[in-house]
Motif scaffolding. Structure first.
Motif, PDB file in Angstrom:
ATOM      1  N   ARG A 126      -1.299  10.478  -9.601  1.00 12.41           N
ATOM      2  CA  ARG A 126      -0.435   9.319  -9.432  1.00 12.41           C
ATOM      3  C   ARG A 126      -0.763   8.589  -8.130  1.00 12.41           C
ATOM      4  N   PRO A 127      -1.148   7.324  -8.215  1.00 15.01           N
ATOM      5  CA  PRO A 127      -1.554   6.587  -7.013  1.00 15.01           C
ATOM      6  C   PRO A 127      -0.478   6.512  -5.932  1.00 15.01           C
ATOM      7  N   ARG A 128       0.783   6.363  -6.318  1.00  5.96           N
ATOM      8  CA  ARG A 128       1.838   6.249  -5.309  1.00  5.96           C
ATOM      9  C   ARG A 128       1.957   7.522  -4.481  1.00  5.96           C
ATOM     10  N   GLU A 129       1.968   8.650  -5.174  1.00  5.73           N
ATOM     11  CA  GLU A 129       2.075   9.925  -4.466  1.00  5.73           C
ATOM     12  C   GLU A 129       0.854  10.159  -3.579  1.00  5.73           C
ATOM     13  N   LYS A 130      -0.309   9.755  -4.079  1.00  8.74           N
ATOM     14  CA  LYS A 130      -1.543   9.905  -3.309  1.00  8.74           C
ATOM     15  C   LYS A 130      -1.498   9.035  -2.056  1.00  8.74           C
ATOM     16  N   LEU A 131      -0.952   7.816  -2.193  1.00  9.18           N
ATOM     17  CA  LEU A 131      -0.846   6.918  -1.043  1.00  9.18           C
ATOM     18  C   LEU A 131       0.075   7.510   0.023  1.00  9.18           C
ATOM     19  N   VAL A 132       1.221   8.055  -0.416  1.00 13.45           N
ATOM     20  CA  VAL A 132       2.176   8.640   0.526  1.00 13.45           C
ATOM     21  C   VAL A 132       1.554   9.829   1.253  1.00 13.45           C
ATOM     22  N   LYS A 133       0.807  10.633   0.515  1.00 16.27           N
ATOM     23  CA  LYS A 133       0.254  11.864   1.075  1.00 16.27           C
ATOM     24  C   LYS A 133      -0.980  11.621   1.934  1.00 16.27           C
ATOM     25  N   LYS A 134      -1.860  10.697   1.489  1.00 11.58           N
ATOM     26  CA  LYS A 134      -3.151  10.530   2.162  1.00 11.58           C
ATOM     27  C   LYS A 134      -3.342   9.172   2.837  1.00 11.58           C
ATOM     28  N   GLY A 135      -2.448   8.224   2.549  1.00 11.72           N
ATOM     29  CA  GLY A 135      -2.597   6.890   3.122  1.00 11.72           C
ATOM     30  C   GLY A 135      -3.300   5.937   2.168  1.00 11.72           C
ATOM     31  N   ALA A 136      -3.059   4.634   2.358  1.00 10.15           N
ATOM     32  CA  ALA A 136      -3.609   3.620   1.451  1.00 10.15           C
ATOM     33  C   ALA A 136      -5.130   3.599   1.444  1.00 10.15           C
ATOM     34  N   ASN A 137      -5.749   3.938   2.579  1.00  6.95           N
ATOM     35  CA  ASN A 137      -7.214   3.913   2.663  1.00  6.95           C
ATOM     36  C   ASN A 137      -7.874   4.927   1.739  1.00  6.95           C
ATOM     37  N   ALA A 138      -7.119   5.941   1.325  1.00  6.85           N
ATOM     38  CA  ALA A 138      -7.684   6.992   0.470  1.00  6.85           C
ATOM     39  C   ALA A 138      -7.741   6.578  -0.994  1.00  6.85           C
ATOM     40  N   LEU A 151       0.373  -1.944  -8.328  1.00  5.73           N
ATOM     41  CA  LEU A 151       0.909  -3.289  -8.542  1.00  5.73           C
ATOM     42  C   LEU A 151       1.273  -3.517 -10.009  1.00  5.73           C
ATOM     43  N   LEU A 152       0.449  -2.995 -10.912  1.00  7.41           N
ATOM     44  CA  LEU A 152       0.697  -3.191 -12.343  1.00  7.41           C
ATOM     45  C   LEU A 152       1.923  -2.414 -12.828  1.00  7.41           C
ATOM     46  N   ARG A 153       2.113  -1.216 -12.305  1.00  6.96           N
ATOM     47  CA  ARG A 153       3.260  -0.342 -12.603  1.00  6.96           C
ATOM     48  C   ARG A 153       3.232   0.271 -14.003  1.00  6.96           C
ATOM     49  N   THR A 154       2.969  -0.521 -15.034  1.00 10.38           N
ATOM     50  CA  THR A 154       2.955   0.007 -16.399  1.00 10.38           C
ATOM     51  C   THR A 154       1.683  -0.412 -17.114  1.00 10.38           C
ATOM     52  N   GLY A 155       1.300   0.402 -18.094  1.00 11.48           N
ATOM     53  CA  GLY A 155       0.127   0.090 -18.894  1.00 11.48           C
ATOM     54  C   GLY A 155       0.511  -0.603 -20.186  1.00 11.48           C
ATOM     55  N   THR A 156      -0.280  -0.379 -21.214  1.00 12.09           N
ATOM     56  CA  THR A 156       0.002  -0.949 -22.528  1.00 12.09           C
ATOM     57  C   THR A 156       0.333   0.186 -23.485  1.00 12.09           C
ATOM     58  N   LYS A 157       0.553  -0.147 -24.737  1.00  8.62           N
ATOM     59  CA  LYS A 157       0.901   0.890 -25.704  1.00  8.62           C
ATOM     60  C   LYS A 157      -0.291   1.783 -26.042  1.00  8.62           C
ATOM     61  N   THR A 158      -1.503   1.353 -25.661  1.00 15.24           N
ATOM     62  CA  THR A 158      -2.693   2.143 -25.994  1.00 15.24           C
ATOM     63  C   THR A 158      -3.393   2.752 -24.788  1.00 15.24           C
ATOM     64  N   LYS A 159      -3.033   2.342 -23.572  1.00 15.79           N
ATOM     65  CA  LYS A 159      -3.696   2.906 -22.389  1.00 15.79           C
ATOM     66  C   LYS A 159      -2.716   2.962 -21.225  1.00 15.79           C
ATOM     67  N   ASN A 160      -2.843   4.015 -20.419  1.00 14.24           N
ATOM     68  CA  ASN A 160      -1.945   4.121 -19.274  1.00 14.24           C
ATOM     69  C   ASN A 160      -2.358   3.133 -18.191  1.00 14.24           C
ATOM     70  N   VAL A 161      -1.515   3.000 -17.190  1.00 12.22           N
ATOM     71  CA  VAL A 161      -1.700   1.955 -16.194  1.00 12.22           C
ATOM     72  C   VAL A 161      -2.984   2.139 -15.390  1.00 12.22           C
TER      73      VAL A 161
END
Length: 226
Positions: free
Chosen positions: A15-27, A37-47
């Motif tokens: 999960r990008p959000r958890e990764k950002l909190v743990k390692k920072g945005a540069n990671a 930014l997208l937050r959600t994907g489509t019915k056929t693919k995740n975000v």
């Protein structure tokens, strides 16, 4: 009702959000930042897959200059997401742009004249092309030809190669008439028509052709010729 795949549906360590909190945005990779930014994907693919597909289609420079319409044409990106992405891109541009860099936007013939004022007094004909992004920002300026200008001497390749290289989506043609008369010749009309048609094939709009004389100018767009 169809449920979209969301970031929280991914394994926790992906999960990008958890990764950002743990390692920072540069990671985070570019697609991971976009997924936030997208937050959600489509019915056929995740975000994250949606973000990866967008990044693979548009390289970093193209994504930086992407338009609202281009974003809206991507399946899974609605108007709200498109606005959020554009706002994030612009925020990054403003925060990290070098102070000495001056952005130039072209919205009218007057703006063009400011960038090509040296042509007024030139005793030889110069053919110059301004290359713009989707927001009308000037990203490059090239002198394509010096000397007698006619339809046979200006090759579309010389005009559009820099546009492709610089990822420009629209161009403005500019040349001077040392005679002092800005009215277009038959060669000017033929050359402009040829370049407009080539631009349509390449998906690069020729939005104006301006002829500069000492105290006057002629705009093909203002006269309804483009």
């Amino acid at each position: 009702m169809t449920t979209k795949y969301r970031i929280k549906d991914l394994p926790k360590d992906e999960r990008p959000r958890e990764k950002l909190v743990k390692k920072g945005a540069n990671a985070l990779k570019l697609e991971e930042l976009l997924a936030i930014l997208l937050r959600t994907g489509t019915k056929t693919k995740n975000v994250l897959k949606l973000a990866e597909d967008i990044v693979s289609k548009y390289n970093k420079n193209r994504l930086k200059n992407i338009s609202f319409e281009e974003l809206r044409n991507i399946y899974g990106v609605g108007p709200t997401k498109a606005v959020q992405i554009l706002a994030a891109i612009e925020l990054g541009e403003r925060l990290f742009k070098p102070k000495e860099e001056k952005e130039i936007y072209i919205h009218s013939p007057k703006d063009v004249l400011k960038e090509t004022s040296h042509l007024k007094e030139n005793k030889k004909e110069n053919f110059v092309v301004l290359y713009l992004d989707a927001r009308n920002k000037l990203i490059a300026k090239e002198t394509v030809s010096i000397g007698t200008i006619n339809a046979s001497l200006i090759h579309p390749r010389e005009v559009f190669e820099p546009a492709i290289r610089e990822l420009a989506v629209q161009i403005i043609l500019v040349h001077n008439h040392p005679s002092g008369d800005p009215e277009p010749s038959e060669d000017d009309l033929a050359m402009t028509k040829r370049l407009v048609e080539t631009g349509k094939i390449l998906g690069i709009d020729v939005i104006d052709h301006i002829i500069i004389a000492k105290s006057k100018f002629f705009s093909f767009k203002e006269r309804g010729l483009i």
